[in-house]
Design a protein around this motif. Structure first.
Motif, PDB file in Angstrom:
ATOM      1  N   LYS A  52      -3.151   4.887  -2.869  1.00  0.00           N
ATOM      2  CA  LYS A  52      -4.029   5.002  -1.853  1.00  0.00           C
ATOM      3  C   LYS A  52      -3.427   6.203  -0.661  1.00  0.00           C
TER       4      LYS A  52
ATOM      5  N   ASP B 170     -11.109   2.832   1.177  1.00  0.00           N
ATOM      6  CA  ASP B 170     -11.338   2.897  -0.393  1.00  0.00           C
ATOM      7  C   ASP B 170     -10.189   1.837  -0.587  1.00  0.00           C
ATOM      8  N   ALA B 171      -9.295   2.228   0.192  1.00  0.00           N
ATOM      9  CA  ALA B 171      -7.552   1.259   0.414  1.00  0.00           C
ATOM     10  C   ALA B 171      -8.648   0.324   0.244  1.00  0.00           C
TER      11      ALA B 171
ATOM     12  N   SER C 107      -8.813  -5.607  -4.572  1.00  0.00           N
ATOM     13  CA  SER C 107      -8.903  -6.390  -5.710  1.00  0.00           C
ATOM     14  C   SER C 107      -7.627  -7.108  -6.154  1.00  0.00           C
ATOM     15  N   ALA C 108      -6.867  -6.151  -5.978  1.00  0.00           N
ATOM     16  CA  ALA C 108      -4.790  -6.656  -6.041  1.00  0.00           C
ATOM     17  C   ALA C 108      -5.015  -7.980  -5.871  1.00  0.00           C
TER      18      ALA C 108
ATOM     19  N   THR D 183      -2.578   6.603  -9.600  1.00  0.00           N
ATOM     20  CA  THR D 183      -4.130   5.114  -9.536  1.00  0.00           C
ATOM     21  C   THR D 183      -3.626   4.420  -8.661  1.00  0.00           C
ATOM     22  N   ARG D 184      -2.340   3.785  -8.482  1.00  0.00           N
ATOM     23  CA  ARG D 184      -1.432   2.776  -7.856  1.00  0.00           C
ATOM     24  C   ARG D 184      -1.208   3.590  -6.276  1.00  0.00           C
TER      25      ARG D 184
ATOM     26  N   ASP E  63     -10.748  -1.523  -0.603  1.00  0.00           N
ATOM     27  CA  ASP E  63     -10.824  -2.521  -1.690  1.00  0.00           C
ATOM     28  C   ASP E  63      -9.749  -2.698  -2.536  1.00  0.00           C
ATOM     29  N   SER E  64      -8.978  -1.268  -2.749  1.00  0.00           N
ATOM     30  CA  SER E  64      -8.472  -1.773  -3.848  1.00  0.00           C
ATOM     31  C   SER E  64      -7.005  -2.703  -3.790  1.00  0.00           C
TER      32      SER E  64
ATOM     33  N   MET F 206       1.367  -1.300  -5.285  1.00  0.00           N
ATOM     34  CA  MET F 206       0.675  -0.256  -4.929  1.00  0.00           C
ATOM     35  C   MET F 206       0.999  -0.069  -3.728  1.00  0.00           C
TER      36      MET F 206
ATOM     37  N   SER G 195       1.866  -6.544  -9.940  1.00  0.00           N
ATOM     38  CA  SER G 195       1.121  -5.356  -9.068  1.00  0.00           C
ATOM     39  C   SER G 195       2.399  -5.257  -7.671  1.00  0.00           C
TER      40      SER G 195
END
Length: 510
Positions: free
Chosen positions: A244, A15-16, A22-23, A241-242, A18-19, A47, A45
């Protein structure tokens, strides 16, 4: 040739990944298809990927670095950046201290310090040509000061370590020959990975946001917040949401008693006495944990004893010096030091940047190698620095218990200031790791008796967590206020010197 072992991520790691991917796509890098594109968004951005020790943060960071490198992203080290290209994308991997950066470098990740990316070196134009040739951006130059043999040495060095300064040093040059000064970075980079981000203060975070439109912070929420902060960690200010979160995973860390103890501290039913029983049980089963009856002076020379109270730190330092029969008016070769900052007037800004660029930033661990050739200068080994052995004007302070003014065995008029490093506070140990760590348990007990809370957690538990996770292999939980005498005299034979020592600046050669 065998195919490389495929990466198997846990669900939270996937999950991390993929996040972050995306960034990175928004920043113009597709790590899934190895593509570089124009940035998809002009918005900044930030995260964070957070998790406790053993959760796989460093492994994830390393895999992301490899994917970005395969996609053609330029890795910026802070040593030399080369020609700017319109279509290039850049990545810098940073840590707050030299020691923290060296932990990543030892795992194959080319990390540097935050300071080295904020300030960039200015190269002499002649030697800039050599740097461009080494990096594949120019033809082999003809330099009057360098023979063909020297250029060949530089080339061979660069193939091994990818460091322009190290390559030029192998050609027989000093730092002051090819670096004429330092300047504040003027042009931004693209992507920044920041390890040990629990150590960041608000000012550093602001500086990084000015440089990197895309920032990924990696940190441990169970660490202690920076001393100079308002009490929290910068990733705690981000929207949920930012952020993980990674849970503990069981790979090579399975059955690691040190990590087992670290995670046991999260149990609200575990008080200090219960925790010491857990340490005792771990020591009975595994030689990597020891309930030690005394501090080992020999170990303190390279791995400081970790304490909470300053009074304890000062007492242990004087006990260490007495154990090695160190004279009051001078240092022995091999004594450990901690950089406490730079004492220079504002008009010497260039000299300050030069010292800091060589690794002499506040909190840097240093080993004293002996006096320099000029009065007030010291030869030093900066632990974790890529070019570790330097010479610097030094002011050494050895604090005395109950006295405001420290004892100064020797000092330059101005330069880098140092405290003794045989014992350090747990706060200052953050970001560092040592093979064997000694934790002074009576200090942790004193913190537990105070009943202080910090961010909803008993202070003693945060201290214990940070202290024991500094140990890479062995943990010595010292339960008594005693010191074991050394078995051997202090030495510097374990500290490897570069082929050619680098001077600090053209203005202050040794």
């Amino acid at each position: 040739m065998n195919a490389p072992t495929p990466i198997i991520f846990s669900d939270d790691q996937a999950d991390a990944w993929d996040s972050v991917a995306s960034a990175l796509r928004l920043a113009g890098v597709d790590i899934d298809d190895n593509l570089l594109m124009p940035p998809q968004s002009e918005k900044s951005s930030v995260m964070a990927v957070i998790g406790k020790a053993g959760s796989g943060k460093t492994m994830l960071l390393a895999r992301l670095y490899e994917a970005l490198q395969e996609a053609g992203v330029d890795i910026i080290s802070g040593d030399w950046e080369g020609k700017k290209r319109k279509d290039r994308r850049t990545l810098a991997i940073l840590a707050p201290t030299n020691k923290a950066a060296s932990v990543l470098r030892n795992r194959g990740v080319p990390a540097t310090t935050i300071h080295r990316i904020l300030y960039t070196p200015v190269y002499d134009p002649e030697y800039e040509k050599v740097a461009e040739w080494l990096a594949g951006q120019g033809d082999r130059p003809e330099i009057e000061a360098l023979t063909d043999v020297a250029l060949e040495r530089a080339w061979n060095s660069y193939q091994i370590n990818k460091s322009v300064p190290a390559a030029l040093a192998s050609a027989g040059l000093r730092g002051s020959d090819f670096i004429t000064g330092w300047k504040r970075r003027e042009e931004p980079l693209d992507i920044g990975f920041i390890d040990e981000s629990s150590m960041l203060d608000e000012k550093q975070f602001e500086d990084l946001q000015e440089i990197f439109p895309t920032l990924v912070l990696f940190g441990d929420p169970a660490q202690l917040p920076p001393v100079q902060s308002s009490g929290g960690m910068v990733f705690e200010t981000l929207p949920k949401t930012r952020v993980k979160s990674l849970e503990r995973i069981h790979r090579q860390d399975a059955g690691n008693p040190i990590l087992d103890l670290a995670h046991a501290l999260a149990d609200p039913d575990v008080d200090f006495h219960h925790f010491e029983r857990l340490v005792e049980e771990a020591a009975a089963k595994d030689e990597r944990v020891e309930m030690a009856q005394r501090v080992e002076a020999q170990l303190m020379a390279r791995s400081p004893c970790l304490v909470w109270r300053n009074a304890t730190r000062i007492r242990l330092i004087h006990a260490f010096r007495a154990a090695f029969n160190a004279p009051l008016d001078e240092l022995l070769e091999g004594e450990p030091l901690i950089c406490d900052g730079i004492e220079l007037p504002l008009k010497h800004r260039k000299r300050r940047l030069d010292l800091e660029a060589k690794g002499l930033i506040k909190g840097a661990q240093v080993v004293y190698l002996g006096p320099g050739r000029k009065p007030g200068f010291s030869r030093l080994h900066v632990v974790g620095a890529e070019d570790p052995q330097i010479s610097a004007a030094s002011i050494v302070k050895i604090e005395k218990e109950g006295e405001e003014e420290p004892f100064i065995p020797f000092a330059a008029r101005m330069g880098a200031t140092f405290l003794h490093g045989a014992a350090v506070t747990i706060h200052k140990a953050q970001g560092s790791q040592w093979d064997t760590v000694q934790v002074f348990a009576p200090d942790i007990y004193a913190a537990s008796r105070m009943g202080r809370m910090e961010a909803g957690q008993p202070l003693w538990k945060r201290l214990a967590y940070v202290a024991i996770t500094r140990a890479q292999t062995n943990l010595r939980w010292v339960v008594r206020n005693r010191l074991a005498l050394p078995t051997d005299p202090l030495s510097v034979s374990d500290l490897k010197a570069p082929a050619v020592p680098l001077a600090l600046s053209a203005e202050e050669p040794e």
